[in-house]
Design a protein around this motif. Structure first.
Motif, mmCIF file in Angstrom:
data_model
loop_
_atom_site.group_PDB
_atom_site.id
_atom_site.type_symbol
_atom_site.label_atom_id
_atom_site.label_comp_id
_atom_site.label_asym_id
_atom_site.label_seq_id
_atom_site.Cartn_x
_atom_site.Cartn_y
_atom_site.Cartn_z
ATOM 1 N N THR A 16 39.058 31.324 26.695
ATOM 2 C CA THR A 16 39.162 31.125 28.136
ATOM 3 C C THR A 16 40.639 30.973 28.472
ATOM 4 O OG1 THR A 16 37.031 30.024 28.228
ATOM 5 C CG2 THR A 16 38.529 29.633 30.066
ATOM 6 N N VAL A 17 41.102 31.744 29.435
ATOM 7 C CA VAL A 17 42.502 31.686 29.857
ATOM 8 C C VAL A 17 42.559 31.059 31.245
ATOM 9 C CG1 VAL A 17 44.569 33.036 30.379
ATOM 10 C CG2 VAL A 17 43.078 33.734 28.489
ATOM 11 N N LEU A 18 43.339 29.988 31.356
ATOM 12 C CA LEU A 18 43.571 29.326 32.634
ATOM 13 C C LEU A 18 44.984 29.657 33.087
ATOM 14 C CD1 LEU A 18 42.136 25.806 31.708
ATOM 15 C CD2 LEU A 18 40.932 27.720 32.770
ATOM 16 N N ALA A 19 45.127 30.136 34.301
ATOM 17 C CA ALA A 19 46.441 30.534 34.811
ATOM 18 C C ALA A 19 46.861 29.592 35.936
ATOM 19 C CB ALA A 19 46.387 31.977 35.316
ATOM 20 N N PHE A 20 48.114 29.176 35.885
ATOM 21 C CA PHE A 20 48.653 28.247 36.883
ATOM 22 C C PHE A 20 49.861 28.873 37.568
ATOM 23 C CE2 PHE A 20 46.460 25.715 33.717
ATOM 24 C CZ PHE A 20 45.651 24.923 34.511
ATOM 25 N N GLY A 21 50.145 28.407 38.790
ATOM 26 C CA GLY A 21 51.344 28.829 39.513
ATOM 27 C C GLY A 21 51.415 30.330 39.703
ATOM 28 N N ILE A 22 52.598 30.869 39.458
ATOM 29 C CA ILE A 22 52.833 32.290 39.678
ATOM 30 C C ILE A 22 52.005 33.159 38.732
ATOM 31 C CG2 ILE A 22 54.880 32.391 38.183
ATOM 32 C CD1 ILE A 22 54.505 34.290 41.498
ATOM 33 N N SER A 23 51.681 32.644 37.543
ATOM 34 C CA SER A 23 50.850 33.448 36.627
ATOM 35 C C SER A 23 49.457 33.652 37.240
ATOM 36 C CB SER A 23 50.761 32.815 35.242
ATOM 37 O OG SER A 23 50.084 31.582 35.261
ATOM 38 N N ARG A 24 48.949 32.678 37.957
ATOM 39 C CA ARG A 24 47.664 32.819 38.649
ATOM 40 C C ARG A 24 47.781 33.890 39.738
ATOM 41 N NH1 ARG A 24 46.890 27.704 40.917
ATOM 42 N NH2 ARG A 24 48.298 28.440 42.521
ATOM 43 N N ASP A 25 48.899 33.870 40.461
ATOM 44 C CA ASP A 25 49.105 34.874 41.511
ATOM 45 C C ASP A 25 49.179 36.275 40.913
ATOM 46 O OD1 ASP A 25 49.175 32.751 43.279
ATOM 47 O OD2 ASP A 25 51.378 32.698 43.360
ATOM 48 N N ILE A 26 49.892 36.418 39.810
ATOM 49 C CA ILE A 26 50.041 37.728 39.171
ATOM 50 C C ILE A 26 48.695 38.249 38.673
ATOM 51 C CG2 ILE A 26 51.003 38.909 37.142
ATOM 52 C CD1 ILE A 26 53.510 37.095 37.507
ATOM 53 N N MET A 27 47.902 37.366 38.055
ATOM 54 C CA MET A 27 46.626 37.784 37.492
ATOM 55 C C MET A 27 45.527 37.916 38.540
ATOM 56 S SD MET A 27 46.760 35.508 34.003
ATOM 57 C CE MET A 27 45.098 35.889 33.514
ATOM 58 N N ARG A 47 48.760 43.961 30.124
ATOM 59 C CA ARG A 47 47.761 44.058 31.194
ATOM 60 C C ARG A 47 48.342 43.699 32.560
ATOM 61 N NH1 ARG A 47 41.679 41.547 30.719
ATOM 62 N NH2 ARG A 47 40.964 42.151 32.783
ATOM 63 N N TRP A 48 49.290 42.749 32.575
ATOM 64 C CA TRP A 48 49.943 42.310 33.814
ATOM 65 C C TRP A 48 51.457 42.370 33.602
ATOM 66 C CZ3 TRP A 48 45.570 39.521 32.072
ATOM 67 C CH2 TRP A 48 44.451 39.638 32.896
ATOM 68 N N PRO A 49 52.056 43.558 33.701
ATOM 69 C CA PRO A 49 53.491 43.717 33.434
ATOM 70 C C PRO A 49 54.388 42.820 34.284
ATOM 71 C CG PRO A 49 52.426 45.859 33.650
ATOM 72 C CD PRO A 49 51.415 44.822 34.034
ATOM 73 N N ALA A 50 53.947 42.406 35.458
ATOM 74 C CA ALA A 50 54.763 41.541 36.314
ATOM 75 C C ALA A 50 55.055 40.198 35.652
ATOM 76 C CB ALA A 50 54.074 41.329 37.658
ATOM 77 N N MET A 51 54.265 39.815 34.665
ATOM 78 C CA MET A 51 54.529 38.555 33.958
ATOM 79 C C MET A 51 55.843 38.600 33.197
ATOM 80 S SD MET A 51 51.319 36.538 32.664
ATOM 81 C CE MET A 51 49.776 36.491 33.504
ATOM 82 N N SER A 52 56.294 39.790 32.868
ATOM 83 C CA SER A 52 57.563 39.913 32.134
ATOM 84 C C SER A 52 58.752 39.510 33.001
ATOM 85 C CB SER A 52 57.745 41.330 31.603
ATOM 86 O OG SER A 52 57.877 42.238 32.675
ATOM 87 N N THR A 53 58.566 39.398 34.309
ATOM 88 C CA THR A 53 59.659 38.994 35.193
ATOM 89 C C THR A 53 59.842 37.473 35.227
ATOM 90 O OG1 THR A 53 58.234 38.865 37.146
ATOM 91 C CG2 THR A 53 59.251 41.012 36.670
ATOM 92 N N LEU A 54 58.903 36.733 34.660
ATOM 93 C CA LEU A 54 59.010 35.268 34.656
ATOM 94 C C LEU A 54 60.125 34.820 33.715
ATOM 95 C CD1 LEU A 54 55.225 34.303 34.489
ATOM 96 C CD2 LEU A 54 56.691 34.480 36.503
#
Length: 105
Positions: free
Chosen positions: A29-40, A65-72
């Motif tokens: 189970t993956v829980l996403a917080f903050g901007i990672s939640r927005d990206i996913m 799967r979510w290339p925008a995460m690389s900008t974090l």
């Protein structure tokens, strides 16, 4: 009269392959917080990976799967509420939290 059936070698082979495949998959189970939640686009999801799988493997798959995460600037990962390094092996039913950088004052 009861109708007998023969065990089909093809069906037995398919069942065995399915069983082996299910054993080889690791579900977390993956829980996403903050901007990672927005990206996913979600705060929680269940993902399956080939086993064995490390936190680093999970990170690479998430980035693919979510290339925008690389900008974090950073993305910490916790497994079962403990911060985890990329070499940690994931176990079935682990809870993985994605913790992006926090801003504010």
């Amino acid at each position: 009269a009861a109708v007998g059936y023969q065990k089909s070698p093809v069906l037995l082979g398919m069942a065995r392959n399915f069983f082996l495949l299910m054993q080889a998959l690791l579900t977390v189970t993956v829980l996403a917080f903050g901007i990672s939640r927005d990206i996913m686009g979600t705060s929680s999801l269940t993902l399956s990976f080939e086993s064995p799988c490390t936190v680093g493997d999970l990170r690479r798959q998430l980035l693919a799967r979510w290339p925008a995460m690389s900008t974090l600037a950073s993305l910490a990962i916790a497994v079962n509420s403990d911060y985890a390094m990329d070499d940690r092996l994931l176990q079935p039913d682990d809870e993985v939290a994605l913790i992006p950088p926090v801003s504010g004052g």
